[in-house]
Design a protein around this motif. Structure first.
Motif, short mmCIF file in Angstrom:
data_model
loop_
_atom_site.label_atom_id
_atom_site.label_comp_id
_atom_site.label_asym_id
_atom_site.label_seq_id
_atom_site.Cartn_x
_atom_site.Cartn_y
_atom_site.Cartn_z
N ASP A 1 -52.01 63.36 38.26
CA ASP A 1 -53.30 64.05 38.18
C ASP A 1 -53.18 65.50 38.64
OD1 ASP A 1 -54.73 61.96 37.19
OD2 ASP A 1 -55.09 61.10 39.18
N ASN A 2 -53.85 66.34 37.91
CA ASN A 2 -53.95 67.73 38.32
C ASN A 2 -55.32 68.20 37.87
OD1 ASN A 2 -53.54 70.35 39.06
ND2 ASN A 2 -52.06 70.80 37.45
N PRO A 3 -56.17 68.68 38.81
CA PRO A 3 -57.55 69.02 38.43
C PRO A 3 -57.63 70.11 37.36
CG PRO A 3 -57.03 69.65 40.71
CD PRO A 3 -55.93 68.78 40.24
N GLU A 4 -56.62 70.99 37.25
CA GLU A 4 -56.81 72.12 36.31
C GLU A 4 -55.92 72.07 35.07
OE1 GLU A 4 -56.03 75.67 38.46
OE2 GLU A 4 -53.97 75.13 38.88
N GLY A 5 -54.86 71.32 35.09
CA GLY A 5 -53.99 71.29 33.91
C GLY A 5 -53.09 70.08 33.98
N SER A 6 -51.80 70.28 33.78
CA SER A 6 -50.90 69.13 33.87
C SER A 6 -50.00 69.32 35.09
CB SER A 6 -50.06 69.01 32.61
OG SER A 6 -49.08 70.03 32.58
N ARG A 7 -49.48 68.20 35.57
CA ARG A 7 -48.52 68.27 36.67
C ARG A 7 -47.45 67.22 36.41
NH1 ARG A 7 -50.92 67.96 42.37
NH2 ARG A 7 -51.16 70.20 42.03
N CYS A 8 -46.24 67.73 36.20
CA CYS A 8 -45.12 66.82 35.95
C CYS A 8 -44.37 66.67 37.27
CB CYS A 8 -44.20 67.39 34.87
SG CYS A 8 -42.88 66.27 34.44
N LEU B 1 -39.24 66.14 26.20
CA LEU B 1 -39.56 65.32 27.36
C LEU B 1 -38.76 64.02 27.37
CD1 LEU B 1 -43.39 65.89 27.80
CD2 LEU B 1 -41.53 66.71 29.24
N SER B 2 -38.44 63.50 26.16
CA SER B 2 -37.59 62.30 26.11
C SER B 2 -36.24 62.60 26.74
CB SER B 2 -37.34 61.87 24.67
OG SER B 2 -38.53 61.60 24.02
N ILE B 3 -35.72 63.77 26.40
CA ILE B 3 -34.41 64.15 26.96
C ILE B 3 -34.54 64.36 28.46
CG2 ILE B 3 -32.66 65.98 26.96
CD1 ILE B 3 -33.07 66.21 23.95
N ALA B 4 -35.66 64.97 28.87
CA ALA B 4 -35.86 65.20 30.31
C ALA B 4 -35.88 63.87 31.06
CB ALA B 4 -37.16 65.95 30.54
N ASP C 1 -54.48 58.82 29.22
CA ASP C 1 -54.09 57.67 28.40
C ASP C 1 -52.78 57.88 27.65
OD1 ASP C 1 -55.61 59.63 27.11
OD2 ASP C 1 -55.99 58.33 25.39
N VAL C 2 -52.26 59.10 27.62
CA VAL C 2 -50.99 59.28 26.90
C VAL C 2 -49.86 59.70 27.85
CG1 VAL C 2 -52.04 59.84 24.70
CG2 VAL C 2 -51.55 61.68 26.30
N ARG C 3 -50.12 59.57 29.16
CA ARG C 3 -49.11 60.05 30.12
C ARG C 3 -47.77 59.33 30.01
NH1 ARG C 3 -52.91 61.24 35.30
NH2 ARG C 3 -53.78 63.15 34.43
N ASP C 4 -47.81 58.04 29.62
CA ASP C 4 -46.54 57.33 29.43
C ASP C 4 -45.93 57.71 28.09
OD1 ASP C 4 -46.74 56.07 31.79
OD2 ASP C 4 -47.87 54.37 30.97
N LYS C 5 -46.82 57.90 27.12
CA LYS C 5 -46.33 58.13 25.76
C LYS C 5 -45.64 59.47 25.58
CE LYS C 5 -49.45 55.21 23.13
NZ LYS C 5 -50.60 55.23 22.24
N VAL C 6 -45.99 60.45 26.40
CA VAL C 6 -45.42 61.79 26.19
C VAL C 6 -43.90 61.78 26.30
CG1 VAL C 6 -47.39 63.19 26.81
CG2 VAL C 6 -45.82 62.43 28.60
N PHE C 7 -43.36 60.74 26.98
CA PHE C 7 -41.91 60.69 27.11
C PHE C 7 -41.26 59.96 25.94
CE2 PHE C 7 -43.39 61.20 31.50
CZ PHE C 7 -42.68 62.35 31.82
N GLU C 8 -42.08 59.38 25.06
CA GLU C 8 -41.52 58.71 23.88
C GLU C 8 -41.04 59.75 22.89
OE1 GLU C 8 -44.22 55.92 22.19
OE2 GLU C 8 -44.40 54.82 24.08
N ARG C 9 -40.02 59.34 22.15
CA ARG C 9 -39.44 60.28 21.20
C ARG C 9 -40.43 60.66 20.10
NH1 ARG C 9 -33.63 57.21 21.27
NH2 ARG C 9 -33.52 57.32 23.52
#
Lengths: 228, 461
Positions: free
Chosen positions: B440-447, B422-425, B395-403
């Protein structure tokens, strides 16, 4: 060595005067563009530190005036503007170097040293601090005749510290000169710290006489003696 | 509103003009039609009488005794070889001339206006004779005052009707314009009230299907976007102030506490050093913000070049590998063959550095960070940076790129980030014509960073 500081912000001017004086420089401070321009035209200096945003007469105007008189005194610009166009404008107007506020004082000192020894190439191939020795050709490092095996990055880091021995080196200088990253916002501080720790473990851990010191909030210094 | 400038006035005037034009054309047509019809009736009558007279003249062979029987009520005149031959008493009563030439008539017709009324004269040549042929000219007069009067009356009625129609057109136009422009008035009133403080208000949509309704909907959509960016800006400013406050508070309290007590040299050095560390944090914050605001202002001009993506990422990995080693994290890199893209090296390197730095930062000791670069079917380069850390909730996957956004406030702050990495990225990847998202990543995060091979960065060239 006589340095002219043209800076209107009195706190910064005072810090520069005290800091440079403690390094053994003879410092004259001008707090307005007019005063600075008059001093620069009437006296001889070894270096001019010039703030770009001054009341009355802008730094660029002063710089143009100095260069019109064809004075090849080195000029180091200090400014809060760091857009590429601003840098280009400053360098095009005849500045020799450019430092963006807020700058690290060790970096300012390093730049001043570099500008005032211009022409003399400082490329000693053998460096030495106390019993730490480095041969830049064979890339061999010894301490008390004992070999120290370093990785490529550790070698570059140590070489830089040795070339600036006795002077504080900021993380920003390392990012710029050893990691060759120009972007000021890249997160490399942790990387530098880990490298410094490893280097320290290799060259200082077995000796009582520590050479590599961390100065909190400022950077690192390679020198003999505990007192940084 | 000035006269002539208002849409309403122009609408009414144009409407009246068009109505009057149509009325004018219709009235003219009616007038011409009625007039032709009435005149042709007169002509028919005239022709009829002339036929009778001419027949008698022809059959008589020029003997005027026969003409006498035609009666004296019909006004006619007969000329024989240019000389007066005969006329009726009705002719003299009308006081018509007793001598007429063929040349007096144009198209056989001649208008003759007398005090009592209007007469139309018609002539016809008849050639007849008993022994020798003579040229006769028969001229017949007919009163047509009544016809004339009805025609003139019609013209007068039609033109007075024009005033009435004009009034009607103006009134109807005003009514229509008012009706059509009523939503405009409402919109104007409402729009006047909308300001930065009331951006949540919207213009009223009266008829969603018509042009004004469409315009209103478009303006409302624009207001939606404005409100969105206004909100983001507000949140950004308040977040930024908050971020500044933290190091400022530290500097202040450290300084105040250090001054309050008599400390030894070492303690003072520590206090000053600690203040300088906070200053460094502030400087980093300002540098990051500058990058982003410059990106927002669209001021960044970059020179793109063909670069090998694999070696670029490899450089980043080698640079940060020491951080992974420090935490005993297994940092692996799998990639396909060289992928050469038209990119701006420094910004993309910055983006990958920020993402990888984050991955290492949030992965627990002895964890795993995997970087995979592959080429997709549609000729894009795909960079996956995955870890087995706590991951990013869906639910926060979009928000993580917010400043300034942080998944967990306390955790990130101790790690020293301001939530701008992440905003800069994202900014840097988009500058290179790519996309960045957490998948989606079953064990952690995947960017996942996708870089388009065909249209990257064209607008900057």
């Amino acid at each position: 060595m006589h340095i002219l500081v043209i800076e209107d912000e009195s706190k910064v001017a005072k810090a520069l005067r005290d800091g440079l004086a403690s390094e053994g420089y003879n410092v004259t401070v001008a707090q307005t563009g007019e005063d600075g321009f008059f001093l620069a035209m009437s006296q001889t200096f070894d270096l001019i530190l010039l703030d770009l945003m001054l009341p009355g007469r802008s730094g660029i105007e002063i710089l143009n005036g100095i260069r019109r008189k064809n004075r090849d005194v080195p000029v180091l610009i200090l400014t809060a503007k760091d857009a590429i166009e601003d840098r280009v404008l400053g360098l095009d107007s005849g500045a020799d170097d450019y430092l963006v506020k807020p700058f690290a004082f060790p970096e300012l000192l390093a730049r001043i040293r570099a500008l005032t020894r211009r022409g003399r190439i400082d490329l000693a191939l053998k460096l030495k601090v106390a019993n730490l020795e480095m041969d830049c050709v064979t890339r061999k490092v010894t301490r008390d005749k004992r070999d120290i095996l370093l990785t490529g990055k550790e070698f570059e880091l140590l070489e830089y510290l040795m070339r600036h021995q006795g002077h504080v080196v900021s993380r920003e200088m390392l990012v710029h000169d050893v990691w060759h990253v120009t972007d000021r916002a890249t997160p490399l501080d942790n990387v530098i710290d880990v490298h410094v720790n490893r280097l320290r473990a290799k060259m200082d851990a077995d000796f009582d006489n520590k050479l590599l010191h961390t100065i909190r909030g400022v950077g690192f210094i390679l020198k003999e003696g505990d007192e940084p | 509103m000035r006269w002539g400038r208002s849409i309403k006035t122009r609408l009414i005037l144009w409407n009246a003009l068009v109505v009057m034009l149509i009325y004018g054309i219709a009235a003219t047509l009616i007038y011409i039609f009625v007039r032709t019809r009435l005149e042709s009736l007169v002509m028919e009558k005239l022709d009829e009488s002339l036929n009778v007279v001419c027949t008698v003249v022809y059959q008589s062979g020029g003997d005027f005794y026969d003409w006498y029987h035609l009666g004296h009520d019909i006004p006619f005149l007969i000329m024989q070889d240019g000389q007066h031959a005969y006329h009726t008493t009705a002719w003299t009563r009308l006081d018509l001339p007793l001598h007429m030439q063929r040349e007096d008539f144009k198209n056989d017709l001649k208008d003759h206006i007398l005090d009592e009324g209007h007469y139309t004269l018609k002539s016809r040549k008849v050639q007849t004779g008993i022994e020798e042929m003579h040229n006769f000219l028969v001229v017949l007069a007919m009163e047509d005052s009544e016809t004339r009067e009805s025609i003139d009356g019609l013209a007068a009625k039609l033109s007075s009707g024009a005033y009435f129609i004009l009034l009607l057109a103006l009134a109807g136009g005003t009514f229509l314009a008012n009706r059509a422009l009523k939503p405009m008035k409402l919109i104007t009133q409402k729009a006047r009230q909308i300001s930065a403080q009331s951006l949540s208000e919207r213009l009223p949509v009266v008829h969603p299907k018509d042009e004004i309704g469409q315009l209103t909907i478009v303006i409302n959509n624009m207001l939606d976007r404005l409100e969105g960016s206004f909100d983001r800006l507000k949140r950004f400013t308040s977040d930024a102030s908050h971020e500044f406050r933290t190091p400022l508070t530290s500097i202040r309290s450290i300084g105040e506490v250090a001054l309050k007590h008599n400390l030894n040299r070492q303690k003072y050095r520590e206090a000053i050093g600690s203040m300088l560390e906070e200053t460094e944090r502030l400087t980093q914050l300002v540098n990051n913000l500058l990058i982003l605001t410059r990106g927002d202002a669209g001021k960044v001009k970059l020179v793109f070049a063909q670069e090998d993506l694999i070696s670029l990422i490899n450089d980043v990995i080698e640079e940060l590998r020491i951080l992974a080693e420090d935490k005993n994290i297994n940092l692996s890199f799998t990639h396909s063959d060289d992928i050469v893209l038209n990119i701006h090296k420094a910004t993309l390197q910055h983006a990958v550095t920020n993402v990888l730095h984050n991955a290492i930062k949030y992965t627990p000791k002895s964890g795993r960070v995997k970087v995979t670069v592959s080429q997709t079917k549609d000729n894009c380069a795909r960079v996956d940076i995955s870890d087995n850390g706590p991951g990013v909730p869906a639910d926060v996957r979009d928000k993580v790129f917010e400043r300034f956004f942080r998944i967990d406030d306390a955790r990130s702050r101790t790690n020293g980030g301001a939530g701008l990495g992440l905003s800069i990225a994202k900014w840097a990847v988009e500058l290179n014509g790519g996309t960045i998202e957490f998948v989606d990543n079953p064990e952690g995060s995947r960017c996942r960073i996708i870089l388009n091979n065909s249209k990257r960065g064209n607008k900057h060239e």
